[in-house]
Design a protein around this motif. Sequence first.
Motif, PDB file in Angstrom:
ATOM      1  N   LEU A 224       0.907  -1.170   0.013  1.00  0.00           N
ATOM      2  CA  LEU A 224      -0.076  -0.002  -0.164  1.00  0.00           C
ATOM      3  C   LEU A 224       0.787   1.408   0.023  1.00  0.00           C
ATOM      4  O   LEU A 224       0.444   2.156   0.518  1.00  0.00           O
ATOM      5  CB  LEU A 224      -1.122  -0.013   1.191  1.00  0.00           C
ATOM      6  CG  LEU A 224      -1.881  -1.337   1.244  1.00  0.00           C
ATOM      7  CD1 LEU A 224      -2.824  -1.093   2.579  1.00  0.00           C
ATOM      8  CD2 LEU A 224      -2.640  -1.313   0.084  1.00  0.00           C
ATOM      9  N   GLY A 225       2.000   1.143  -0.445  1.00  0.00           N
ATOM     10  CA  GLY A 225       2.753   2.271  -0.618  1.00  0.00           C
ATOM     11  C   GLY A 225       3.698   2.554   0.533  1.00  0.00           C
ATOM     12  O   GLY A 225       3.722   1.568   1.549  1.00  0.00           O
ATOM     13  N   GLU A 226       4.444   3.785   0.582  1.00  0.00           N
ATOM     14  CA  GLU A 226       5.171   3.905   1.894  1.00  0.00           C
ATOM     15  C   GLU A 226       4.809   4.990   2.657  1.00  0.00           C
ATOM     16  O   GLU A 226       3.701   5.587   2.265  1.00  0.00           O
ATOM     17  CB  GLU A 226       6.682   4.323   1.226  1.00  0.00           C
ATOM     18  CG  GLU A 226       6.889   5.941   0.680  1.00  0.00           C
ATOM     19  CD  GLU A 226       6.224   6.222  -0.622  1.00  0.00           C
ATOM     20  OE1 GLU A 226       5.386   5.364  -1.279  1.00  0.00           O
ATOM     21  OE2 GLU A 226       6.276   7.447  -1.033  1.00  0.00           O
ATOM     22  N   ARG A 227       5.313   5.037   3.582  1.00  0.00           N
ATOM     23  CA  ARG A 227       5.156   6.120   4.610  1.00  0.00           C
ATOM     24  C   ARG A 227       6.451   6.772   4.977  1.00  0.00           C
ATOM     25  O   ARG A 227       7.612   5.915   5.024  1.00  0.00           O
ATOM     26  CB  ARG A 227       4.738   5.786   5.962  1.00  0.00           C
ATOM     27  CG  ARG A 227       3.122   5.105   5.866  1.00  0.00           C
ATOM     28  CD  ARG A 227       2.336   4.838   7.011  1.00  0.00           C
ATOM     29  NE  ARG A 227       2.982   3.643   7.799  1.00  0.00           N
ATOM     30  CZ  ARG A 227       2.269   2.403   7.676  1.00  0.00           C
ATOM     31  NH1 ARG A 227       1.137   2.307   6.752  1.00  0.00           N
ATOM     32  NH2 ARG A 227       2.754   1.289   7.846  1.00  0.00           N
ATOM     33  N   MET A 301      -5.358   7.407   4.225  1.00  0.00           N
ATOM     34  CA  MET A 301      -5.927   8.446   3.645  1.00  0.00           C
ATOM     35  C   MET A 301      -5.764   8.572   2.032  1.00  0.00           C
ATOM     36  O   MET A 301      -6.466   9.243   1.298  1.00  0.00           O
ATOM     37  CB  MET A 301      -5.645   9.925   4.312  1.00  0.00           C
ATOM     38  CG  MET A 301      -5.829   9.719   5.873  1.00  0.00           C
ATOM     39  SD  MET A 301      -7.456   9.204   6.123  1.00  0.00           S
ATOM     40  CE  MET A 301      -8.326  10.854   5.759  1.00  0.00           C
ATOM     41  N   VAL A 302      -4.254   8.003   1.776  1.00  0.00           N
ATOM     42  CA  VAL A 302      -3.865   8.285   0.297  1.00  0.00           C
ATOM     43  C   VAL A 302      -4.269   7.008  -0.343  1.00  0.00           C
ATOM     44  O   VAL A 302      -4.633   7.249  -1.922  1.00  0.00           O
ATOM     45  CB  VAL A 302      -2.465   8.506   0.402  1.00  0.00           C
ATOM     46  CG1 VAL A 302      -2.155   9.679   0.667  1.00  0.00           C
ATOM     47  CG2 VAL A 302      -1.684   7.109   0.736  1.00  0.00           C
ATOM     48  N   CYS A 303      -4.818   5.825   0.056  1.00  0.00           N
ATOM     49  CA  CYS A 303      -5.109   4.517  -0.464  1.00  0.00           C
ATOM     50  C   CYS A 303      -6.836   4.595  -0.696  1.00  0.00           C
ATOM     51  O   CYS A 303      -7.227   3.680  -1.429  1.00  0.00           O
ATOM     52  CB  CYS A 303      -4.634   3.278  -0.148  1.00  0.00           C
ATOM     53  SG  CYS A 303      -2.924   3.158  -0.155  1.00  0.00           S
ATOM     54  N   VAL A 330      -3.807   8.698  -3.882  1.00  0.00           N
ATOM     55  CA  VAL A 330      -4.296   9.892  -4.386  1.00  0.00           C
ATOM     56  C   VAL A 330      -4.122  11.056  -3.179  1.00  0.00           C
ATOM     57  O   VAL A 330      -4.351  10.767  -2.018  1.00  0.00           O
ATOM     58  CB  VAL A 330      -6.013   9.954  -4.485  1.00  0.00           C
ATOM     59  CG1 VAL A 330      -6.443  11.343  -4.738  1.00  0.00           C
ATOM     60  CG2 VAL A 330      -6.085   9.054  -5.567  1.00  0.00           C
ATOM     61  N   GLY A 331      -3.559  12.014  -3.533  1.00  0.00           N
ATOM     62  CA  GLY A 331      -2.940  13.164  -2.540  1.00  0.00           C
ATOM     63  C   GLY A 331      -2.235  12.797  -1.675  1.00  0.00           C
ATOM     64  O   GLY A 331      -1.270  11.913  -1.849  1.00  0.00           O
ATOM     65  N   HIS A 332      -2.057  13.710  -0.450  1.00  0.00           N
ATOM     66  CA  HIS A 332      -0.969  13.600   0.403  1.00  0.00           C
ATOM     67  C   HIS A 332      -1.684  13.464   1.859  1.00  0.00           C
ATOM     68  O   HIS A 332      -2.943  14.146   2.094  1.00  0.00           O
ATOM     69  CB  HIS A 332       0.090  14.791   0.308  1.00  0.00           C
ATOM     70  CG  HIS A 332       1.264  14.660   0.872  1.00  0.00           C
ATOM     71  ND1 HIS A 332       2.450  14.093   0.095  1.00  0.00           N
ATOM     72  CD2 HIS A 332       1.681  14.920   2.157  1.00  0.00           C
ATOM     73  CE1 HIS A 332       3.294  14.085   1.058  1.00  0.00           C
ATOM     74  NE2 HIS A 332       2.976  14.659   2.310  1.00  0.00           N
ATOM     75  N   GLY A 391      -4.609  16.112   1.844  1.00  0.00           N
ATOM     76  CA  GLY A 391      -4.985  17.255   0.759  1.00  0.00           C
ATOM     77  C   GLY A 391      -4.500  16.679  -0.580  1.00  0.00           C
ATOM     78  O   GLY A 391      -4.104  15.867  -0.695  1.00  0.00           O
ATOM     79  N   ALA A 392      -4.939  17.423  -1.408  1.00  0.00           N
ATOM     80  CA  ALA A 392      -4.624  17.182  -2.885  1.00  0.00           C
ATOM     81  C   ALA A 392      -3.210  16.998  -3.218  1.00  0.00           C
ATOM     82  O   ALA A 392      -2.770  15.964  -3.604  1.00  0.00           O
ATOM     83  CB  ALA A 392      -5.039  17.925  -3.898  1.00  0.00           C
ATOM     84  N   ASP A 393      -2.559  17.679  -2.452  1.00  0.00           N
ATOM     85  CA  ASP A 393      -0.815  17.628  -2.596  1.00  0.00           C
ATOM     86  C   ASP A 393      -0.360  17.870  -1.226  1.00  0.00           C
ATOM     87  O   ASP A 393      -0.975  18.289  -0.187  1.00  0.00           O
ATOM     88  CB  ASP A 393      -0.257  18.399  -3.785  1.00  0.00           C
ATOM     89  CG  ASP A 393      -0.723  19.988  -3.822  1.00  0.00           C
ATOM     90  OD1 ASP A 393      -0.806  20.430  -2.471  1.00  0.00           O
ATOM     91  OD2 ASP A 393      -0.787  20.612  -4.802  1.00  0.00           O
TER      92      ASP A 393
END
Length: 447
Positions: A224-227, A301-303, A330-332, A391-393
């Motif tokens: 699920l990506g990174e932190r 929040m981002v997935c 999506v987003g940050h 947020g979006a970015d």
Amino acid sequence: MIQKILIANRGEIALRILRACREMGIRSVAVHSTADADAMHVRLADETVCIGPPPAQESYLNPVAILTAATISNADAIHPGYGFLSENADFAAMVEEHGLTFIGPSPEHIRLMGDKIAAKRTVREAGIPVVPGSDGSIDSEADARRIARAIGYPVLVKAAAGGGGRGMKVVTDDGQLAEAIATARAEALAAFGSGGLYVEKYLAHPRHIEVQVLADLHGNVVHLGERDCSLQRRHQKVIEEAPSPVLTPEQRSKIGALVVRTASALGYRSVGTFEFLYEDGEFYFIEMNTRLQVEHPVTEMVCGLDIVREMLRVAEGSELGFEQEDVRFVGHAIECRINAEDPETFAPSPGTIAEYHAPGGLGVRIDSALYAGYRVPPFYDSMIAKLIVSGADRRACLARLRRALAEYVISGIKTTIPLHQRLIDMPEFIDGRYDVHWLERVMRGEH
Ligand code: ADP
């Protein structure tokens, strides 16, 4: 199907798990010490069992008390949360021996990864780069000196059973080695009951980047990506974000594929996190956490995924139901860990919450068990809330975080909110230019 889950934890994470249970129509059993009779997780659970006096050793860390509570409440599964018994392989095995489902990895995987020396060896054999250092445990000062000279000072003496940043000593030359070994060993023995040590190259300016994996019982594994958890004090995370401000999508896919391959090869199940140091474009594995982590919400929040829900689903044997290509980022998102501590001295600040007002609005999430009138007990970890903002970015996220921190009112005790406000306004943080040692330098007044 799981009908009733006993949550072997307290505070915000007990509440987090309880919320997932409720949304899934699963009954929840809260356990609590006598100090937590008024806690929010106790108030909201379907059933509650008092498991002992305030000291964690006699309550939240007491396997017999917890299994007894599970038996009398007729629970069919136990979720350990994080901390306490979550990475205790013997406890996980006991849960299974009692015919209950342990909501987490197998006892064998918990045991394997709980020994950081064995963990490093295992992932290295699977092709994951690790921080250079000793291959096994160090038996003598001479042994440590030989390795330290070979990899070059500074080095870090670390506890094989380590966690929470304890049992770790930086050594800059031969002369400091003996004392560092003695203190690290004593600290490790006191904290973990085992004194095994190893030596690792001390990296000068790494970031801490970790990759979340999720695996079912049918061999399906996704990442699920990174932190990015580089903002740390005393090797403990303070602010976490997803995605990392320094990774490219290609690097994310590459490291993600590597950990998925490794988790698959190991036959891993449930959630897990591969932790890395990242320096000059290279990843170096440091350890794997075989549990739900404090900072899991930034990934959610981002997935757009509910990690606890997925954890419960795979524990009852359901298939993941989606593939790697279906995971979209999506987003940050950024999370601030808010502690009941003096924001300058970090002295613990337990006591009664006089007023409580949580920020809200679009993209703001609070994971906390606080309420006005609640008394923060002095017996447990000082983290009382997590503020997670998306947020979006990254820029939009930071603006929202600034706004949310300013809205947050917790009076009656001291909290680290002012520290977060100060940090997120510093140019290095705004630009994403910080490493794991940065906050320590800020605290020493070097900024
Ligand atoms: P723990 O299990 O106690 O959390 P870790 O091995 O995960 O210990 O390390 C915690 C933190 O300590 C890392 O995120 C990093 O900031 C720091 N650290 C660990 N190993 C090294 C290293 N070899 N060089 C520099 N910093 C390190």
